[in-house]
Design a protein around this motif. Structure first.
Motif, PDB file in Angstrom:
ATOM      1  N   LEU A  61       0.848  -1.178   0.000  1.00 14.93           N
ATOM      2  CA  LEU A  61       0.000   0.000   0.000  1.00 14.93           C
ATOM      3  C   LEU A  61       0.888   1.234   0.000  1.00 14.93           C
ATOM      4  CD1 LEU A  61      -2.936   1.185   0.328  1.00 14.93           C
ATOM      5  CD2 LEU A  61      -2.526   1.108   2.797  1.00 14.93           C
ATOM      6  N   GLY A  62       0.803   2.053  -1.059  1.00 17.02           N
ATOM      7  CA  GLY A  62       1.682   3.211  -1.114  1.00 17.02           C
ATOM      8  C   GLY A  62       1.426   4.091  -2.312  1.00 17.02           C
ATOM      9  N   ALA A  68       5.743   1.556  -8.935  1.00 17.40           N
ATOM     10  CA  ALA A  68       6.728   1.221  -9.967  1.00 17.40           C
ATOM     11  C   ALA A  68       7.104  -0.251  -9.886  1.00 17.40           C
ATOM     12  CB  ALA A  68       7.976   2.090  -9.792  1.00 17.40           C
ATOM     13  N   ASN A  69       7.572  -0.787 -11.007  1.00 21.19           N
ATOM     14  CA  ASN A  69       8.037  -2.176 -11.004  1.00 21.19           C
ATOM     15  C   ASN A  69       9.436  -2.236 -10.400  1.00 21.19           C
ATOM     16  OD1 ASN A  69       5.731  -3.271 -12.195  1.00 21.19           O
ATOM     17  ND2 ASN A  69       6.441  -2.743 -14.239  1.00 21.19           N
ATOM     18  N   GLY A  70       9.506  -1.893  -9.129  1.00 18.90           N
ATOM     19  CA  GLY A  70      10.770  -1.808  -8.424  1.00 18.90           C
ATOM     20  C   GLY A  70      10.807  -2.644  -7.164  1.00 18.90           C
ATOM     21  N   TRP A  71      10.926  -2.000  -6.002  1.00 16.81           N
ATOM     22  CA  TRP A  71      11.113  -2.745  -4.763  1.00 16.81           C
ATOM     23  C   TRP A  71       9.939  -3.670  -4.452  1.00 16.81           C
ATOM     24  CZ3 TRP A  71       8.237  -2.780  -0.250  1.00 16.81           C
ATOM     25  CH2 TRP A  71       7.292  -1.781  -0.079  1.00 16.81           C
ATOM     26  N   ILE A  95      -0.852   3.610  -5.649  1.00 23.81           N
ATOM     27  CA  ILE A  95      -1.304   4.578  -6.655  1.00 23.81           C
ATOM     28  C   ILE A  95      -0.412   5.806  -6.566  1.00 23.81           C
ATOM     29  CG2 ILE A  95      -3.194   6.015  -7.487  1.00 23.81           C
ATOM     30  CD1 ILE A  95      -5.156   4.097  -6.257  1.00 23.81           C
ATOM     31  N   GLY A  96       0.169   6.200  -7.686  1.00 25.09           N
ATOM     32  CA  GLY A  96       1.060   7.342  -7.707  1.00 25.09           C
ATOM     33  C   GLY A  96       0.386   8.630  -7.254  1.00 25.09           C
ATOM     34  N   GLY A  97       1.145   9.459  -6.546  1.00 28.56           N
ATOM     35  CA  GLY A  97       0.657  10.762  -6.139  1.00 28.56           C
ATOM     36  C   GLY A  97      -0.366  10.754  -5.025  1.00 28.56           C
ATOM     37  N   HIS A 229      12.003   9.207  -7.444  1.00 25.27           N
ATOM     38  CA  HIS A 229      11.664   7.884  -7.956  1.00 25.27           C
ATOM     39  C   HIS A 229      12.940   7.124  -8.313  1.00 25.27           C
ATOM     40  CE1 HIS A 229       8.094  10.431  -8.628  1.00 25.27           C
ATOM     41  NE2 HIS A 229       7.445   9.345  -8.251  1.00 25.27           N
ATOM     42  N   PRO A 230      13.232   6.041  -7.611  1.00 19.75           N
ATOM     43  CA  PRO A 230      14.498   5.335  -7.814  1.00 19.75           C
ATOM     44  C   PRO A 230      14.614   4.734  -9.209  1.00 19.75           C
ATOM     45  CG  PRO A 230      13.450   4.657  -5.758  1.00 19.75           C
ATOM     46  CD  PRO A 230      12.427   5.440  -6.535  1.00 19.75           C
ATOM     47  N   LEU A 231      15.834   4.743  -9.723  1.00 19.38           N
ATOM     48  CA  LEU A 231      16.166   3.913 -10.871  1.00 19.38           C
ATOM     49  C   LEU A 231      16.298   2.480 -10.367  1.00 19.38           C
ATOM     50  CD1 LEU A 231      18.808   6.303 -12.440  1.00 19.38           C
ATOM     51  CD2 LEU A 231      16.474   5.904 -13.266  1.00 19.38           C
ATOM     52  N   ASP A 232      16.546   1.550 -11.272  1.00 20.22           N
ATOM     53  CA  ASP A 232      16.583   0.138 -10.867  1.00 20.22           C
ATOM     54  C   ASP A 232      17.596  -0.108  -9.753  1.00 20.22           C
ATOM     55  OD1 ASP A 232      15.598  -2.674 -11.551  1.00 20.22           O
ATOM     56  OD2 ASP A 232      17.775  -2.933 -11.654  1.00 20.22           O
TER      57      ASP A 232
END
Length: 430
Positions: A61-62, A68-71, A95-97, A229-232
């Motif tokens: 939830l965030g 993002a397809n990240g962590w 959901i972003g923002g 927003h982190p890079l990979d």
């Protein structure tokens, strides 16, 4: 002193002491020391199921950092590799923002109906501009809703990084939002993982740059392009810290029934009663219509908003009654968005509210605040009416290559309002 008087005094003292045991003083905010991992009471229920090879549902939830397809994806894959006999199911609820204020309203729909065993909550960046007291109300509501639904569900807070957070982290202090969440986490024994601290530490060691317009030297990690927003590689660092925290908690956590923690809320105004309610045709007048399943916006946003209703004729109205303290709409803003007149209990808002802003070169999920701070014991009537005029669209001009021409195009014309659900703290009254 007679026997009756003595008993009355004893009863009064007992009542006072009983009330004192369940009514804590309102919390006071202060900066909290930043620590990479704070296990507290851990995630023992989840660990037990993981080690037993059972089905485990993990919710995330965030905001956009989690969407993002990240962590999120990397953590799910790590859990699957670390516990190969368990059946890991990911619940994507980011959901972003958006912050914990919307999170408290959409929790049932996006998380709880999927019966999670563990819920990661990541709002320390998107809640960064909110006051601690506001953060406590929505975050307390999220925690209490989860445990009210299932007291065996584990919760873990995750604090992510954005540029400027390093100012506090270099002093070994959490930024304001994370500090507020840490005070609440202490109250409930909720574990927290501070991935932001790791990013600040690596930058201090000259092993990472937050952002850069030029290529970084070999061996230096470029965390992000925008400082948020982190890079990979940044997501990989997040995942390593989270994996380490889970390993640590796997050796120390014991299964816990969290129901006893519901006896004492952290704040009085917690949003445990936050909920979403679908629109009904009986609430609508004018040219409202349900978007068909193959409509581009229904396909794109229906997973979050459910059925989207659209209207564009001036005078079209959405009207509902509720008993409670707060109401909003879960809706879309976009380049063709209109503006509305909001009326609460017969009193119109002083200004029209646009469903368009400086980011609206595209459509996105938003919330339309209707009423707050109402008497929760009274029945309130809310009307949202489409205005005949379009909102001023000049705020988006700086994002356009040729604003004079583009703002005249069909894309930026319209008085359309698109709504998915009503957000309430209270109960709908037919």
């Amino acid at each position: 002193m007679n026997t009756i008087t003595t008993k009355l005094i004893a009863f009064t003292l007992l009542t006072i002491f009983s009330l004192a045991s369940v009514q804590a003083d309102p919390p006071e905010y202060h900066a909290v020391q930043a620590e990479l991992i704070k296990p507290r009471q851990g995630i023992g229920n989840t660990v037990k199921k993981l080690k037993s090879g059972e089905e485990v549902r993990v919710a995330y939830l965030g905001g956009s950092i989690t969407a993002a397809n990240g962590w999120r994806v990397k953590t799910t894959k790590w859990l699957q590799s670390e516990f190969p006999n368990a059946k890991i199911h990911e619940i994507h609820a980011a959901i972003g923002g958006t912050g914990s204020d919307l999170g408290a309203f959409r929790l049932e729909q996006d998380v709880l109906q999927h019966h999670p065993d563990l819920v990661f909550v990541e709002f320390a960046v998107n809640d960064g501009g909110r006051q601690p007291e506001a953060i406590w109300e929505s975050m307390d509501g999220i925690v209490r809703q989860i445990w009210k639904s299932n007291p065996q569900t584990d919760i873990c807070f995750v604090y992510t990084f954005r540029v400027n957070y390093e100012k506090d982290l270099r002093k070994a202090e959490n930024p304001r939002a994370a500090s507020a969440m840490e005070l609440l986490a202490d109250h409930y024994g909720i574990p927290s993982i501070n991935v932001a601290l790791k990013i600040a530490e690596l930058e201090q060691e000259d092993k990472l740059k937050f952002t850069s317009d030029t290529p970084v030297a070999e061996g230096i990690v470029l965390f992000s392009k925008d400082g948020v927003h982190p890079l990979d590689a940044g997501h990989e660092i997040y995942t390593e810290v989270i994996a380490s925290a889970i390993k640590q908690m796997a050796t120390t956590s014991q299964p816990v029934n969290h129901s006893s923690k519901l006896k004492q809320p952290f704040v009085k105004g917690h949003w445990t009663d936050a909920k979403m309610i679908p629109l009904d045709a009986s609430m609508l007048s004018g040219n409202w219509k349900e978007l068909p399943a193959d409509h581009v916006l229904q396909k794109r946003f229906g997973g979050r908003l459910s059925q989207i209703w659209e209207a564009d004729a001036p005078g079209s109205k959405l009207t509902f009654r509720f008993r409670g303290s707060q109401a909003a709409l879960y809706d879309l803003v976009g380049p063709d968005g209109g503006q509305v007149q909001i009326t609460v209990d017969g009193k119109p808002h002083k200004k029209l509210t646009p469903r368009f802003d400086s980011y609206c070169t595209y459509h996105r999920i938003s919330t339309l605040r209707l009423a707050e701070g109402l008497d929760p014991g009274q029945i309130h009537t809310v009307t949202v009416e489409i205005d005949a005029e379009q909102p001023d669209r000049s705020s988006v001009a700086f994002r356009l290559k040729n604003p004079d021409e583009e703002l005249k195009s069909a894309k930026y014309q319209g008085t359309r309002i698109r709504v998915g659900k009503i957000m309430l703290r209270g109960e709908l009254v037919p």
